[in-house]
Design a protein around this motif. Structure first.
Motif, mmCIF file in Angstrom:
data_model
loop_
_atom_site.group_PDB
_atom_site.id
_atom_site.type_symbol
_atom_site.label_atom_id
_atom_site.label_comp_id
_atom_site.label_asym_id
_atom_site.label_seq_id
_atom_site.Cartn_x
_atom_site.Cartn_y
_atom_site.Cartn_z
ATOM 1 N N GLN A 45 -7.915 -5.835 -4.032
ATOM 2 C CA GLN A 45 -8.562 -6.760 -3.131
ATOM 3 C C GLN A 45 -9.289 -5.907 -2.049
ATOM 4 O O GLN A 45 -10.089 -6.468 -1.285
ATOM 5 C CB GLN A 45 -7.540 -7.615 -2.379
ATOM 6 N N SER A 48 -12.224 -1.616 -2.577
ATOM 7 C CA SER A 48 -13.897 -1.609 -2.778
ATOM 8 C C SER A 48 -14.465 -1.184 -1.579
ATOM 9 O O SER A 48 -15.833 -0.613 -1.488
ATOM 10 C CB SER A 48 -14.356 -2.990 -3.404
ATOM 11 N N CYS A 49 -14.051 -1.941 -0.359
ATOM 12 C CA CYS A 49 -14.440 -1.555 0.887
ATOM 13 C C CYS A 49 -13.813 -0.312 1.510
ATOM 14 O O CYS A 49 -14.328 0.382 2.456
ATOM 15 C CB CYS A 49 -14.688 -2.656 1.824
ATOM 16 N N HIS A 50 -12.579 -0.391 1.445
ATOM 17 C CA HIS A 50 -11.548 0.300 2.334
ATOM 18 C C HIS A 50 -11.223 1.760 1.703
ATOM 19 O O HIS A 50 -9.922 1.957 1.054
ATOM 20 C CB HIS A 50 -10.323 -0.155 2.620
ATOM 21 N N ALA A 57 -13.880 0.336 8.829
ATOM 22 C CA ALA A 57 -13.475 0.722 9.811
ATOM 23 C C ALA A 57 -12.413 1.895 9.680
ATOM 24 O O ALA A 57 -11.240 1.825 10.450
ATOM 25 C CB ALA A 57 -12.158 -0.865 10.003
ATOM 26 N N LEU A 59 -10.668 2.816 7.671
ATOM 27 C CA LEU A 59 -9.188 2.650 7.179
ATOM 28 C C LEU A 59 -9.275 2.671 5.431
ATOM 29 O O LEU A 59 -9.828 1.795 4.799
ATOM 30 C CB LEU A 59 -8.925 1.115 7.255
ATOM 31 N N ALA A 75 -4.485 0.049 15.490
ATOM 32 C CA ALA A 75 -5.822 -0.799 15.133
ATOM 33 C C ALA A 75 -6.736 -0.386 15.952
ATOM 34 O O ALA A 75 -6.657 -0.152 17.406
ATOM 35 C CB ALA A 75 -5.563 -2.325 15.062
ATOM 36 N N LEU A 83 -1.481 -1.378 13.241
ATOM 37 C CA LEU A 83 -1.858 -2.179 11.958
ATOM 38 C C LEU A 83 -0.418 -2.490 11.362
ATOM 39 O O LEU A 83 -0.317 -3.585 10.946
ATOM 40 C CB LEU A 83 -2.568 -1.036 10.773
ATOM 41 N N LEU A 94 -2.372 -5.956 10.788
ATOM 42 C CA LEU A 94 -2.859 -6.163 9.310
ATOM 43 C C LEU A 94 -2.394 -7.741 9.071
ATOM 44 O O LEU A 94 -3.395 -8.081 8.367
ATOM 45 C CB LEU A 94 -2.089 -5.216 8.271
ATOM 46 N N LEU A 98 -5.073 -10.650 7.913
ATOM 47 C CA LEU A 98 -5.199 -11.301 6.397
ATOM 48 C C LEU A 98 -4.868 -12.805 6.768
ATOM 49 O O LEU A 98 -5.644 -13.586 5.686
ATOM 50 C CB LEU A 98 -3.959 -10.790 5.882
ATOM 51 N N GLY A 109 -13.882 -9.117 14.604
ATOM 52 C CA GLY A 109 -14.443 -8.975 13.268
ATOM 53 C C GLY A 109 -13.967 -10.263 12.495
ATOM 54 O O GLY A 109 -13.596 -11.289 12.695
ATOM 55 N N ALA A 110 -13.828 -10.068 11.135
ATOM 56 C CA ALA A 110 -13.654 -11.286 10.241
ATOM 57 C C ALA A 110 -12.370 -11.133 9.417
ATOM 58 O O ALA A 110 -11.484 -10.243 9.665
ATOM 59 C CB ALA A 110 -14.712 -11.034 8.922
ATOM 60 N N MET A 112 -9.666 -10.683 6.597
ATOM 61 C CA MET A 112 -9.883 -9.983 5.392
ATOM 62 C C MET A 112 -9.277 -10.563 4.246
ATOM 63 O O MET A 112 -8.349 -11.388 4.252
ATOM 64 C CB MET A 112 -9.081 -8.511 5.579
ATOM 65 N N PRO A 113 -9.578 -10.335 2.833
ATOM 66 C CA PRO A 113 -10.674 -9.422 2.545
ATOM 67 C C PRO A 113 -11.950 -10.199 3.008
ATOM 68 O O PRO A 113 -12.255 -11.294 2.695
ATOM 69 C CB PRO A 113 -10.432 -9.460 0.963
ATOM 70 N N ARG A 115 -14.930 -10.186 1.733
ATOM 71 C CA ARG A 115 -16.118 -10.777 0.906
ATOM 72 C C ARG A 115 -15.802 -12.174 0.393
ATOM 73 O O ARG A 115 -16.986 -12.841 0.162
ATOM 74 C CB ARG A 115 -16.436 -9.671 -0.111
ATOM 75 N N LEU A 119 -6.730 -13.922 0.712
ATOM 76 C CA LEU A 119 -5.446 -13.627 -0.003
ATOM 77 C C LEU A 119 -4.757 -15.005 -0.033
ATOM 78 O O LEU A 119 -4.625 -15.810 0.847
ATOM 79 C CB LEU A 119 -4.517 -12.741 0.309
#
Ligand code: HEC
Length: 137
Positions: A45, A48-50, A57, A59, A75, A83, A94, A98, A109-110, A112-113, A115, A119
């Motif tokens: 999950q 792909s970015c982290h 970030a 991370l 963080a 985190l 973290l 989530l 920010g947003a 996570m995840p 996109r 979860l």
């Protein structure tokens, strides 16, 4: 008298170990299984970015469970929060990211995840359990 004390201490020790199947302070097999599941979640999950070379970030979540790289790491998105604070999911940014409570604790920010869908509750619970167990590797 002395040996009696020794024998009863030994008995308590043996009973204690037999009861939990572990030595105090060491993660049990269940915790290790949870840790492995957390890394699978990150791999599916998040990486792909982290992941390097351009981890979002800064991370990197590749092998983050086994390297312990999240543990006691401040963080970036909020002052004074880790985190992962081992043993304290309620203080771990973290978890906020989530479950979408990151803004309430002063973060940014947003959720996570980023996109897609959040979860599942069960997956967040797995990560919460891992942190509560002390974030074993
Ligand atoms: C589509 C890309 C993308 C995905 C997938 C993604 N993230 Fe992120 N993540 C980001 C970006 C970009 C930021 C920085 C901006 C922000 O906080 O929203 C970030 C920030 C974070 C932060 C805050 C770090 C800090 O120090 O403040 C955490 C924690 C985090 N992500 C965890 C995760 C986890 C865990 C997953 C998988 C469940 C995940 N991310 C999936 C892009 C992503």
């Amino acid at each position: 008298m002395r040996s009696l004390l020794f024998v009863s201490l030994l008995a308590v020790g043996v009973a204690g170990c037999a009861g939990s199947g572990q030595h105090p302070g060491e993660p049990d097999a269940g915790d290790e299984a949870v840790a492995a599941r957390v890394q699978v979640l990150f791999d599916d999950q998040c990486t792909s970015c982290h992941s390097e070379p351009e981890a979002a970030a800064r991370l990197d979540l590749e092998a983050a469970v086994t390297t312990g790289s999240l543990v006691d790491r401040p963080a970036r998105g909020v002052e004074g929060r880790m985190l992962v604070a081992p043993g304290r999911p309620e203080s771990s940014y973290l978890i906020d990211k989530l479950q979408g409570t990151h803004l309430e604790v002063g973060g940014r920010g947003a959720r996570m995840p980023r996109r897609a869908d959040a979860l599942s509750d069960a997956d967040v619970e797995t990560i919460r359990r891992w942190i509560a167990a002390g974030a074993p590797r």
